[in-house]
Design a protein around this motif. Structure first.
Motif, PDB file in Angstrom:
ATOM      1  N   THR A  44      39.388  35.648  50.111  1.00 37.62           N
ATOM      2  CA  THR A  44      39.903  35.565  48.746  1.00 37.62           C
ATOM      3  C   THR A  44      38.823  35.920  47.731  1.00 37.62           C
ATOM      4  OG1 THR A  44      41.419  33.796  49.441  1.00 37.62           O
ATOM      5  CG2 THR A  44      41.019  34.039  47.074  1.00 37.62           C
ATOM      6  N   ALA A  45      37.584  35.548  48.052  1.00 36.72           N
ATOM      7  CA  ALA A  45      36.482  35.821  47.127  1.00 36.72           C
ATOM      8  C   ALA A  45      36.035  37.278  47.154  1.00 36.72           C
ATOM      9  CB  ALA A  45      35.293  34.918  47.468  1.00 36.72           C
ATOM     10  N   LEU A  46      36.331  37.997  48.230  1.00 37.32           N
ATOM     11  CA  LEU A  46      35.846  39.369  48.363  1.00 37.32           C
ATOM     12  C   LEU A  46      36.328  40.284  47.229  1.00 37.32           C
ATOM     13  CD1 LEU A  46      34.119  41.203  50.091  1.00 37.32           C
ATOM     14  CD2 LEU A  46      36.129  41.682  51.515  1.00 37.32           C
ATOM     15  N   PRO A  47      37.612  40.249  46.841  1.00 38.04           N
ATOM     16  CA  PRO A  47      38.024  41.111  45.712  1.00 38.04           C
ATOM     17  C   PRO A  47      37.304  40.797  44.409  1.00 38.04           C
ATOM     18  CG  PRO A  47      39.940  40.317  46.932  1.00 38.04           C
ATOM     19  CD  PRO A  47      38.765  39.559  47.446  1.00 38.04           C
ATOM     20  N   ILE A  48      36.910  39.537  44.218  1.00 35.41           N
ATOM     21  CA  ILE A  48      36.178  39.180  43.006  1.00 35.41           C
ATOM     22  C   ILE A  48      34.816  39.867  42.995  1.00 35.41           C
ATOM     23  CG2 ILE A  48      35.195  37.270  41.675  1.00 35.41           C
ATOM     24  CD1 ILE A  48      37.335  35.463  42.869  1.00 35.41           C
ATOM     25  N   ALA A  49      34.143  39.858  44.153  1.00 31.07           N
ATOM     26  CA  ALA A  49      32.854  40.544  44.250  1.00 31.07           C
ATOM     27  C   ALA A  49      33.014  42.044  44.031  1.00 31.07           C
ATOM     28  CB  ALA A  49      32.221  40.268  45.611  1.00 31.07           C
ATOM     29  N   LEU A  50      34.074  42.618  44.573  1.00 36.06           N
ATOM     30  CA  LEU A  50      34.297  44.053  44.396  1.00 36.06           C
ATOM     31  C   LEU A  50      34.628  44.387  42.942  1.00 36.06           C
ATOM     32  CD1 LEU A  50      36.312  44.825  47.660  1.00 36.06           C
ATOM     33  CD2 LEU A  50      33.882  45.260  47.190  1.00 36.06           C
ATOM     34  N   ALA A  51      35.353  43.487  42.264  1.00 35.26           N
ATOM     35  CA  ALA A  51      35.616  43.697  40.832  1.00 35.26           C
ATOM     36  C   ALA A  51      34.317  43.639  40.045  1.00 35.26           C
ATOM     37  CB  ALA A  51      36.599  42.641  40.319  1.00 35.26           C
ATOM     38  N   GLY A  52      33.430  42.701  40.412  1.00 35.43           N
ATOM     39  CA  GLY A  52      32.121  42.647  39.765  1.00 35.43           C
ATOM     40  C   GLY A  52      31.311  43.906  40.019  1.00 35.43           C
ATOM     41  N   LEU A  53      31.426  44.451  41.231  1.00 40.21           N
ATOM     42  CA  LEU A  53      30.739  45.704  41.548  1.00 40.21           C
ATOM     43  C   LEU A  53      31.268  46.846  40.690  1.00 40.21           C
ATOM     44  CD1 LEU A  53      28.880  47.480  43.272  1.00 40.21           C
ATOM     45  CD2 LEU A  53      30.701  47.579  44.995  1.00 40.21           C
TER      46      LEU A  53
END
Length: 505
Positions: free
Chosen positions: A468-477
């Motif tokens: 669930t947290a992975l898309p948040i990191a990708l959005a930050g990227l």
């Protein structure tokens, strides 16, 4: 202009104040049993921490702007005074209700100290030198996170829980002695109006949001009227605040800051980093306790690899920027490495050992450390001198919002997934509730097969949490890739002006 020796003394005082205020957010946990045994009020014990966090969250974005308007030295001294007065009052509190009230005073002082610490560092050092000194604040927060619980337990056991608060008094006097005599900054010129409507509306929005993230899924169900009302209140107050800021002469958080791409990207990366770094770190000790069978005390020590990665990356990034003057690729590298660490942690299961978990946490910490202080430098470089405090506290508040939102969402995901998985792995009625799953006495009392099923269900919930947290990191990227290289501004430390920033490359 301050001489270099005096700037170093002042910076040392700021670090002591930062350690004191951040330590107070972690030191109380292990002293709570002794505190409750003395004062009673077990039903209100959660408010001892909530009052501090709530007051800090409300004060941080307001304090940065007040420092711009009235001077950062008076704000720092006022915050330190409030924090020390609150500490002394907490130590002498005669009841749980008084303790909660005094914790709010202490938290308000801590918010002023945190906002002042970052903005004053911007005043003391020119941008390239500032990058190195701001990276030292990562050491402060890491030390407070690791040392807080054992220090609190030691003081409560060998002296009294009241010394958890009294110990702040000598530290505060040291901070005062290092800063007040040597801090020389020009006072803001002219009389600038205070945005009282903006202060009230933003404070109300942050209050609703903090209570929402603290209570959702714990004290109240996500679908309860309380949570729905807090969500509606957050949205309404936030919308009213945005409208008020457009008309304010000196808004709390000037909208003009967000028109600068660098500042907007810094806030976006701060939110994503808060959720994926500090928000996820909350659940790592739970994994070691439930899946690995590690004791509560040792599970906190197993966060050392993540802390070490964060410190190495933060200090290295600060030195790199100080040496080269370049910074704009570090946030993208940070979010990319964070995403790799999250993906690796999502692969853990009941058969994974502590060594792979430690290695993956080190990767996650390294990713978080690369941008933790760099994004603050980006925001300060984007802001004019008169908005330095607002820009600094705006990024810090964005990180706090990301952390709080991440903890709330991730907690809901974990609880839902655990309940679903436990239903198919253990006999009905034998699995503990999610809130009880990390209590050692509950886990020890489970039969072997049930204990194994609970561990497997928690491991699956843990994997879902990180996915669930992975898309948040990708959005930050994605947001960090929009950051352009704007050469660091050249301004004399402690000056009131500075040369204009060169155009972006």
């Amino acid at each position: 202009m301050m001489i270099h020796k005096h700037r170093l003394l002042v910076f040392g005082g700021l670090m002591v104040a930062g350690l004191m205020s951040s330590l107070d957010a972690t030191v109380l946990g292990t002293a709570l049993p002794a505190l409750v045994g003395d004062l009673g009020g077990l039903d209100r014990i959660a408010w001892v921490s909530t009052a501090y966090v709530l007051a800090t969250s409300v004060t941080v974005p307001l304090a940065g702007r007040l420092g711009d308007l009235f001077g950062r030295k008076p704000l720092f001294v006022a915050g330190l005074g409030a924090f020390l007065a609150g500490s002394a009052a907490c130590g002498a509190a005669p009841s749980m209700d008084w303790l909660i009230a005094f914790r709010a005073v202490q938290g308000a002082g801590a918010g002023c100290l945190m906002a002042s610490m970052f903005a004053l560092t911007g005043d003391l050092f020119e941008p390239r030198e500032r990058a190195r000194y701001q990276s030292y604040s990562a050491v402060i927060f890491a030390v407070s996170a690791l040392a807080g619980p054992p220090v609190g337990g030691f003081l409560a056991e060998h002296l009294s829980w009241r010394w958890v608060f009294y110990v702040n008094l000598p530290l505060g006097l040291v901070a005062l002695g290092l800063t007040v005599p040597f801090l020389r900054l020009p006072r803001p010129s002219g009389r600038r109006p205070v945005d009282y409507p903006g202060i009230v509306l933003l404070g109300a929005a942050i209050t609703c949001f903090t209570l929402l993230t603290s209570w959702a899924g714990t004290r109240h169900a996500w679908t309860s009227p309380w949570i729905a009302g807090l969500a509606a209140g957050t949205a309404a107050f936030l919308a009213a605040w945005v409208l008020a800021e457009r008309r304010a002469a000196e808004p709390v958080l000037p909208p003009r800051l967000f028109r600068d791409r660098s500042f907007a990207v810094a806030c976006a990366v701060a939110m994503a980093g808060g959720a994926t770094g500090f928000g996820l770190a909350t659940y790592l000790p739970m994994y070691f306790q439930v899946v690995g069978g590690v004791g509560a005390a040792n599970s906190g020590l197993l966060l050392l690899p993540m802390t070490a990665g964060l410190l190495v990356a933060s200090l290295g990034a600060g030195r790199y920027v100080a040496r080269t003057g370049r910074y704009h690729r570090l946030p993208a590298a940070s979010m990319a490495i964070t995403a790799v660490g999250i993906g690796a942690l999502a692969s853990l299961d009941t058969g994974s050992g502590l060594v792979p978990a430690g290695a993956y946490m080190a990767v996650l910490g390294f990713g978080a450390g690369l941008s933790q202080q760099v994004i603050l430098l980006v925001a300060q470089n984007a802001a004019p001198r008169r908005d330095l405090g607002a820009a600094s506290s705006g990024v810090f508040a964005a990180r706090m919002v990301g952390t709080a939102a991440g903890m709330a969402v991730f907690g809901g995901v974990m609880a839902s997934r655990f309940e679903h998985e436990a239903g198919g792995r253990v006999p009905p009625g034998t699995a503990p509730a999610f809130d009880d799953v990390v209590r050692p006495e509950i886990l020890r009392g489970l039969p072997g097969p049930v204990r194994d099923g609970v561990a497997a269900a928690f491991a699956e919930a843990f994997s879902t949490l990180f996915l669930t947290a992975l898309p948040i990191a990708l959005a930050g990227l994605a947001a960090s890739l929009l950051l352009r290289h704007v050469p660091l501004a050249t301004s004399p430390p402690g000056g009131s002006g500075g040369s204009p920033r060169p155009p972006a490359e």
